[in-house]
Design a protein around this motif. Structure first.
Motif, PDB file in Angstrom:
ATOM      1  N   ALA A 264     -64.163  22.914  45.529  1.00  0.00           N
ATOM      2  CA  ALA A 264     -64.712  22.943  46.884  1.00  0.00           C
ATOM      3  C   ALA A 264     -65.572  24.183  47.086  1.00  0.00           C
ATOM      4  N   SER A 265     -66.673  23.996  47.783  1.00  0.00           N
ATOM      5  CA  SER A 265     -67.506  25.139  48.144  1.00  0.00           C
ATOM      6  C   SER A 265     -66.827  25.895  49.285  1.00  0.00           C
ATOM      7  N   HIS A 266     -67.350  27.061  49.586  1.00  0.00           N
ATOM      8  CA  HIS A 266     -66.768  27.866  50.663  1.00  0.00           C
ATOM      9  C   HIS A 266     -67.123  27.273  52.016  1.00  0.00           C
ATOM     10  N   GLN A 267     -66.202  27.413  52.928  1.00  0.00           N
ATOM     11  CA  GLN A 267     -66.418  26.926  54.282  1.00  0.00           C
ATOM     12  C   GLN A 267     -67.484  27.772  54.963  1.00  0.00           C
ATOM     13  N   LYS A 268     -68.415  27.094  55.632  1.00  0.00           N
ATOM     14  CA  LYS A 268     -69.455  27.773  56.400  1.00  0.00           C
ATOM     15  C   LYS A 268     -69.197  27.561  57.884  1.00  0.00           C
ATOM     16  N   LYS A 269     -69.856  28.369  58.672  1.00  0.00           N
ATOM     17  CA  LYS A 269     -69.712  28.241  60.126  1.00  0.00           C
ATOM     18  C   LYS A 269     -70.083  26.818  60.543  1.00  0.00           C
ATOM     19  N   GLY A 270     -69.237  26.220  61.348  1.00  0.00           N
ATOM     20  CA  GLY A 270     -69.475  24.865  61.830  1.00  0.00           C
ATOM     21  C   GLY A 270     -68.793  23.791  60.985  1.00  0.00           C
ATOM     22  N   ASP A 271     -68.311  24.163  59.782  1.00  0.00           N
ATOM     23  CA  ASP A 271     -67.606  23.207  58.932  1.00  0.00           C
ATOM     24  C   ASP A 271     -66.191  22.975  59.437  1.00  0.00           C
ATOM     25  N   VAL A 272     -65.669  21.816  59.151  1.00  0.00           N
ATOM     26  CA  VAL A 272     -64.246  21.538  59.306  1.00  0.00           C
ATOM     27  C   VAL A 272     -63.696  21.333  57.898  1.00  0.00           C
ATOM     28  N   ILE A 273     -62.413  21.506  57.732  1.00  0.00           N
ATOM     29  CA  ILE A 273     -61.789  21.312  56.428  1.00  0.00           C
ATOM     30  C   ILE A 273     -61.118  19.947  56.398  1.00  0.00           C
ATOM     31  N   ILE A 274     -61.455  19.178  55.372  1.00  0.00           N
ATOM     32  CA  ILE A 274     -60.806  17.895  55.140  1.00  0.00           C
ATOM     33  C   ILE A 274     -59.813  18.117  54.005  1.00  0.00           C
TER      34      ILE A 274
ATOM     35  N   MET B 207     -45.257  22.510  44.245  1.00  0.00           N
ATOM     36  CA  MET B 207     -46.504  22.968  44.825  1.00  0.00           C
ATOM     37  C   MET B 207     -46.288  23.376  46.268  1.00  0.00           C
ATOM     38  N   LYS B 208     -47.008  24.370  46.653  1.00  0.00           N
ATOM     39  CA  LYS B 208     -46.934  24.846  48.026  1.00  0.00           C
ATOM     40  C   LYS B 208     -47.955  24.105  48.877  1.00  0.00           C
ATOM     41  N   ARG B 209     -47.852  24.244  50.165  1.00  0.00           N
ATOM     42  CA  ARG B 209     -48.781  23.569  51.075  1.00  0.00           C
ATOM     43  C   ARG B 209     -50.222  23.950  50.790  1.00  0.00           C
ATOM     44  N   ASN B 210     -50.464  25.190  50.371  1.00  0.00           N
ATOM     45  CA  ASN B 210     -51.841  25.605  50.111  1.00  0.00           C
ATOM     46  C   ASN B 210     -52.371  25.047  48.794  1.00  0.00           C
ATOM     47  N   ASP B 211     -51.579  24.221  48.107  1.00  0.00           N
ATOM     48  CA  ASP B 211     -52.039  23.588  46.878  1.00  0.00           C
ATOM     49  C   ASP B 211     -52.827  22.304  47.147  1.00  0.00           C
ATOM     50  N   HIS B 212     -52.941  21.926  48.395  1.00  0.00           N
ATOM     51  CA  HIS B 212     -53.778  20.769  48.733  1.00  0.00           C
ATOM     52  C   HIS B 212     -55.228  21.105  48.403  1.00  0.00           C
ATOM     53  N   LEU B 213     -55.961  20.118  47.898  1.00  0.00           N
ATOM     54  CA  LEU B 213     -57.402  20.298  47.766  1.00  0.00           C
ATOM     55  C   LEU B 213     -58.001  20.188  49.162  1.00  0.00           C
ATOM     56  N   LYS B 214     -58.919  21.066  49.464  1.00  0.00           N
ATOM     57  CA  LYS B 214     -59.538  21.098  50.785  1.00  0.00           C
ATOM     58  C   LYS B 214     -61.042  21.221  50.608  1.00  0.00           C
ATOM     59  N   TYR B 215     -61.782  20.341  51.250  1.00  0.00           N
ATOM     60  CA  TYR B 215     -63.236  20.344  51.148  1.00  0.00           C
ATOM     61  C   TYR B 215     -63.868  20.543  52.523  1.00  0.00           C
ATOM     62  N   PRO B 216     -64.847  21.450  52.595  1.00  0.00           N
ATOM     63  CA  PRO B 216     -65.539  21.632  53.867  1.00  0.00           C
ATOM     64  C   PRO B 216     -66.432  20.431  54.159  1.00  0.00           C
ATOM     65  N   ALA B 217     -66.493  20.077  55.417  1.00  0.00           N
ATOM     66  CA  ALA B 217     -67.306  18.941  55.842  1.00  0.00           C
ATOM     67  C   ALA B 217     -67.993  19.295  57.162  1.00  0.00           C
ATOM     68  N   LEU B 218     -69.050  18.576  57.413  1.00  0.00           N
ATOM     69  CA  LEU B 218     -69.765  18.729  58.672  1.00  0.00           C
ATOM     70  C   LEU B 218     -69.570  17.440  59.466  1.00  0.00           C
ATOM     71  N   ILE B 219     -69.199  17.581  60.719  1.00  0.00           N
ATOM     72  CA  ILE B 219     -69.044  16.415  61.594  1.00  0.00           C
ATOM     73  C   ILE B 219     -70.104  16.505  62.683  1.00  0.00           C
ATOM     74  N   GLU B 220     -70.883  15.440  62.785  1.00  0.00           N
ATOM     75  CA  GLU B 220     -71.946  15.385  63.789  1.00  0.00           C
ATOM     76  C   GLU B 220     -71.818  14.079  64.569  1.00  0.00           C
ATOM     77  N   LYS B 221     -72.175  14.152  65.826  1.00  0.00           N
ATOM     78  CA  LYS B 221     -72.159  12.935  66.646  1.00  0.00           C
ATOM     79  C   LYS B 221     -73.530  12.263  66.524  1.00  0.00           C
ATOM     80  N   GLU B 222     -73.486  10.975  66.227  1.00  0.00           N
ATOM     81  CA  GLU B 222     -74.706  10.184  66.078  1.00  0.00           C
ATOM     82  C   GLU B 222     -74.509   8.905  66.886  1.00  0.00           C
ATOM     83  N   ASN B 223     -75.280   8.766  67.925  1.00  0.00           N
ATOM     84  CA  ASN B 223     -75.099   7.652  68.861  1.00  0.00           C
ATOM     85  C   ASN B 223     -73.673   7.695  69.408  1.00  0.00           C
TER      86      ASN B 223
END
Length: 97
Positions: free
Chosen positions: A65-75, A1-17
């Motif tokens: 995984a859904s498509h990455q949207k603006k503001g998402d980070v990839i996990i 498998m190549k490096r791009n074979d990793h599963l990648k999921y978009p996530a949102l990171i927000e600061k709370e307190n």
């Protein structure tokens, strides 16, 4: 498998307190948190792995995984887990036929 074979999921990171919270569109019940972004992301990987395990134990396939949207980070899921998940999803599809 190549490096791009990793599963990648978009996530949102927000600061709370004083913590950073990670959430996933593809897994709405998952929330991880950490005092730094890196710690929150590391816990997010763990949370994804637990969600994958729960899905398989309960006979559910892992969603693509859904498509990455603006503001998402990839996990990115570790390669060893990505391979196992792809294999188990493939077997689940065959069993449905």
């Amino acid at each position: 498998m190549k490096r791009n074979d990793h599963l990648k999921y978009p996530a949102l990171i927000e600061k709370e307190n004083e913590e950073f919270i990670v959430t996933f569109r593809d897994f709405p019940n998952i929330r991880s948190r950490g005092k730094t972004i890196d710690i929150a992301k590391a816990y997010a990987i763990d949370a994804l792995l637990y969600a994958f395990e729960d899905s398989f134990l309960n006979g559910r396939k892992i969603p693509k995984a859904s498509h990455q949207k603006k503001g998402d980070v990839i996990i990115e899921v570790p390669l060893s887990a990505s391979r196992k998940i792809k294999m188990l999803n493939s077997n689940a599809i065959r069993n449905e036929l």
